[in-house]
Design a protein around this motif. Structure first.
Motif, PDB file in Angstrom:
ATOM      1  N   UNK A 137       0.826  -1.207   0.000  1.00 29.25           N
ATOM      2  CA  UNK A 137       0.000   0.000   0.000  1.00 29.25           C
ATOM      3  C   UNK A 137       0.862   1.259   0.000  1.00 29.25           C
ATOM      4  N   UNK A 138       0.432   2.261  -0.757  1.00 28.25           N
ATOM      5  CA  UNK A 138       1.143   3.543  -0.760  1.00 28.25           C
ATOM      6  C   UNK A 138       0.937   4.233   0.573  1.00 28.25           C
ATOM      7  N   UNK A 139       2.028   4.601   1.239  1.00 27.77           N
ATOM      8  CA  UNK A 139       1.865   5.242   2.545  1.00 27.77           C
ATOM      9  C   UNK A 139       1.143   6.575   2.418  1.00 27.77           C
ATOM     10  N   UNK A 140       0.240   6.820   3.339  1.00 30.20           N
ATOM     11  CA  UNK A 140      -0.516   8.069   3.327  1.00 30.20           C
ATOM     12  C   UNK A 140       0.281   9.153   4.053  1.00 30.20           C
ATOM     13  N   UNK A 141       0.330  10.321   3.463  1.00 33.35           N
ATOM     14  CA  UNK A 141       1.064  11.416   4.101  1.00 33.35           C
ATOM     15  C   UNK A 141       0.302  11.891   5.330  1.00 33.35           C
ATOM     16  N   UNK A 142       1.057  12.282   6.321  1.00 37.40           N
ATOM     17  CA  UNK A 142       0.451  12.789   7.542  1.00 37.40           C
ATOM     18  C   UNK A 142       0.514  14.310   7.555  1.00 37.40           C
ATOM     19  N   UNK A 143      -0.581  14.926   7.962  1.00 35.27           N
ATOM     20  CA  UNK A 143      -0.600  16.383   8.028  1.00 35.27           C
ATOM     21  C   UNK A 143      -0.745  17.006   6.660  1.00 35.27           C
ATOM     22  N   UNK A 144      -0.701  18.324   6.595  1.00 32.64           N
ATOM     23  CA  UNK A 144      -0.882  19.032   5.330  1.00 32.64           C
ATOM     24  C   UNK A 144       0.301  18.843   4.393  1.00 32.64           C
ATOM     25  N   UNK A 145       0.032  18.904   3.103  1.00 34.87           N
ATOM     26  CA  UNK A 145       1.101  18.782   2.123  1.00 34.87           C
ATOM     27  C   UNK A 145       1.926  20.058   2.107  1.00 34.87           C
ATOM     28  N   UNK A 146       3.099  19.980   1.468  1.00 38.71           N
ATOM     29  CA  UNK A 146       3.960  21.160   1.391  1.00 38.71           C
ATOM     30  C   UNK A 146       3.250  22.311   0.678  1.00 38.71           C
ATOM     31  N   UNK A 147       2.458  21.947  -0.345  1.00 39.90           N
ATOM     32  CA  UNK A 147       1.719  22.973  -1.077  1.00 39.90           C
ATOM     33  C   UNK A 147       0.731  23.688  -0.146  1.00 39.90           C
ATOM     34  N   UNK A 148       0.058  22.915   0.679  1.00 36.62           N
ATOM     35  CA  UNK A 148      -0.897  23.504   1.628  1.00 36.62           C
ATOM     36  C   UNK A 148      -0.194  24.418   2.626  1.00 36.62           C
ATOM     37  N   UNK A 149       0.988  23.989   3.071  1.00 37.24           N
ATOM     38  CA  UNK A 149       1.732  24.805   4.039  1.00 37.24           C
ATOM     39  C   UNK A 149       2.189  26.111   3.386  1.00 37.24           C
ATOM     40  N   UNK A 150       2.665  26.022   2.152  1.00 44.42           N
ATOM     41  CA  UNK A 150       3.057  27.239   1.434  1.00 44.42           C
ATOM     42  C   UNK A 150       1.870  28.194   1.322  1.00 44.42           C
ATOM     43  N   UNK A 151       0.715  27.649   0.956  1.00 41.91           N
ATOM     44  CA  UNK A 151      -0.483  28.476   0.842  1.00 41.91           C
ATOM     45  C   UNK A 151      -0.852  29.094   2.192  1.00 41.91           C
ATOM     46  N   UNK A 152      -0.688  28.312   3.261  1.00 38.54           N
ATOM     47  CA  UNK A 152      -0.995  28.808   4.599  1.00 38.54           C
ATOM     48  C   UNK A 152      -0.074  29.958   4.983  1.00 38.54           C
ATOM     49  N   UNK A 153       1.201  29.819   4.643  1.00 30.59           N
ATOM     50  CA  UNK A 153       2.167  30.882   4.940  1.00 30.59           C
ATOM     51  C   UNK A 153       1.837  32.138   4.149  1.00 30.59           C
ATOM     52  N   UNK A 154       1.526  31.962   2.864  1.00 28.17           N
ATOM     53  CA  UNK A 154       1.204  33.112   2.010  1.00 28.17           C
ATOM     54  C   UNK A 154      -0.065  33.809   2.497  1.00 28.17           C
ATOM     55  N   UNK A 155      -1.074  33.018   2.858  1.00 29.32           N
ATOM     56  CA  UNK A 155      -2.331  33.593   3.334  1.00 29.32           C
ATOM     57  C   UNK A 155      -2.116  34.386   4.622  1.00 29.32           C
ATOM     58  N   UNK A 156      -1.348  33.805   5.552  1.00 33.57           N
ATOM     59  CA  UNK A 156      -1.071  34.492   6.814  1.00 33.57           C
ATOM     60  C   UNK A 156      -0.208  35.733   6.583  1.00 33.57           C
ATOM     61  N   UNK A 157       0.753  35.627   5.668  1.00 33.44           N
ATOM     62  CA  UNK A 157       1.626  36.763   5.367  1.00 33.44           C
ATOM     63  C   UNK A 157       0.837  37.895   4.716  1.00 33.44           C
ATOM     64  N   UNK A 158      -0.095  37.548   3.837  1.00 32.69           N
ATOM     65  CA  UNK A 158      -0.927  38.568   3.196  1.00 32.69           C
ATOM     66  C   UNK A 158      -1.712  39.353   4.242  1.00 32.69           C
ATOM     67  N   UNK A 159      -2.282  38.636   5.200  1.00 29.54           N
ATOM     68  CA  UNK A 159      -3.035  39.294   6.272  1.00 29.54           C
ATOM     69  C   UNK A 159      -2.115  40.130   7.165  1.00 29.54           C
ATOM     70  N   UNK A 160      -0.966  39.561   7.484  1.00 29.72           N
ATOM     71  CA  UNK A 160      -0.035  40.256   8.387  1.00 29.72           C
ATOM     72  C   UNK A 160       0.560  41.493   7.711  1.00 29.72           C
ATOM     73  N   UNK A 161       1.025  41.338   6.484  1.00 29.46           N
ATOM     74  CA  UNK A 161       1.555  42.481   5.741  1.00 29.46           C
ATOM     75  C   UNK A 161       0.488  43.550   5.540  1.00 29.46           C
TER      76      UNK A 161
END
Length: 205
Positions: A7-31
């Motif tokens: 079986x293909x192992x399932x990734x745990x937690x958000x993907x790197x793409x999701x984390x990048x989006x989360x950082x950008x979204x938070x940075x947009x609000x903070x900036x």
């Protein structure tokens, strides 16, 4: 012998793409609240709840984060411009609508998202790649409009096409470039309309 499928192992937690989006979204609000120039990566890390080292795993610098935010905003503007120019066949009307949409978008960003406008100003000052792509898109749009106008008999054909398109873009630049627009905001809508009229008169056959 039957082949065993692992079986293909399932990734745990958000993907790197999701984390990048989360950082950008938070940075947009903070900036947007504190401003781009006054914010450090450490400030951003504390606000998001990540370590500074973890943010650097996804973005090599504060500018890299700003680049994404700037590219997102400029993509919204180009999408708006493309939309307002798509539903008319008149090259003259396309030019008017394009110029008006650009001035409206820049003015809105300045008056309603002033802190994010600072990112756009920094990007223009430092010639970030996102600004280069944005300018290239607008120049190509102007070139297409002039070409369409010539083919339809709306515009003169004597002046070289590239020269004409470049001159139009240069005339519009004080109302498009964020560094220049901030000094031309008084009556920008009226002045851009007058400039559009002048440009179209110069293009008459």
């Amino acid at each position: 012998m039957a082949k065993t499928h692992t079986p293909t192992p399932q990734s745990r937690g958000p993907s790197e793409h999701d984390i990048r989006d989360q950082i950008v979204e938070a940075a947009t609000e903070y900036f947007g609240h504190y401003g781009y120039n006054k914010t450090t990566v450490s400030d951003l890390a504390k606000a998001i709840g990540f370590s500074k080292a973890y943010i650097y795993k996804f973005f090599e610098s504060k500018q890299a984060i700003g680049e994404v935010i700037c590219a997102n905003r400029l993509s919204e503007i180009t999408a708006t411009v493309d939309a307002v120019t798509a539903d008319t066949t008149s090259a003259s009307e396309k030019l008017r609508r394009m110029f008006k949409a650009l001035v409206d978008a820049g003015s809105h960003l300045f008056f309603h998202e002033r802190k994010l406008y600072d990112i756009a100003a920094a990007s223009a000052s430092e010639a970030w790649p996102s600004v280069g792509h944005y300018e290239a898109h607008l120049k190509a749009l102007v070139l297409d409009i002039v070409r369409d106008g010539r083919e339809a008999g709306e515009f003169e054909r004597k002046t070289p096409l590239d020269e004409t398109a470049n001159a139009i873009y240069l005339a519009m630049k004080p109302y498009i470039n964020p560094l220049m627009l901030q000094y031309n905001l008084d009556n920008a809508a009226q002045h851009s309309s007058q400039l559009s009229n002048l440009i179209l008169r110069s293009l008459a056959p």
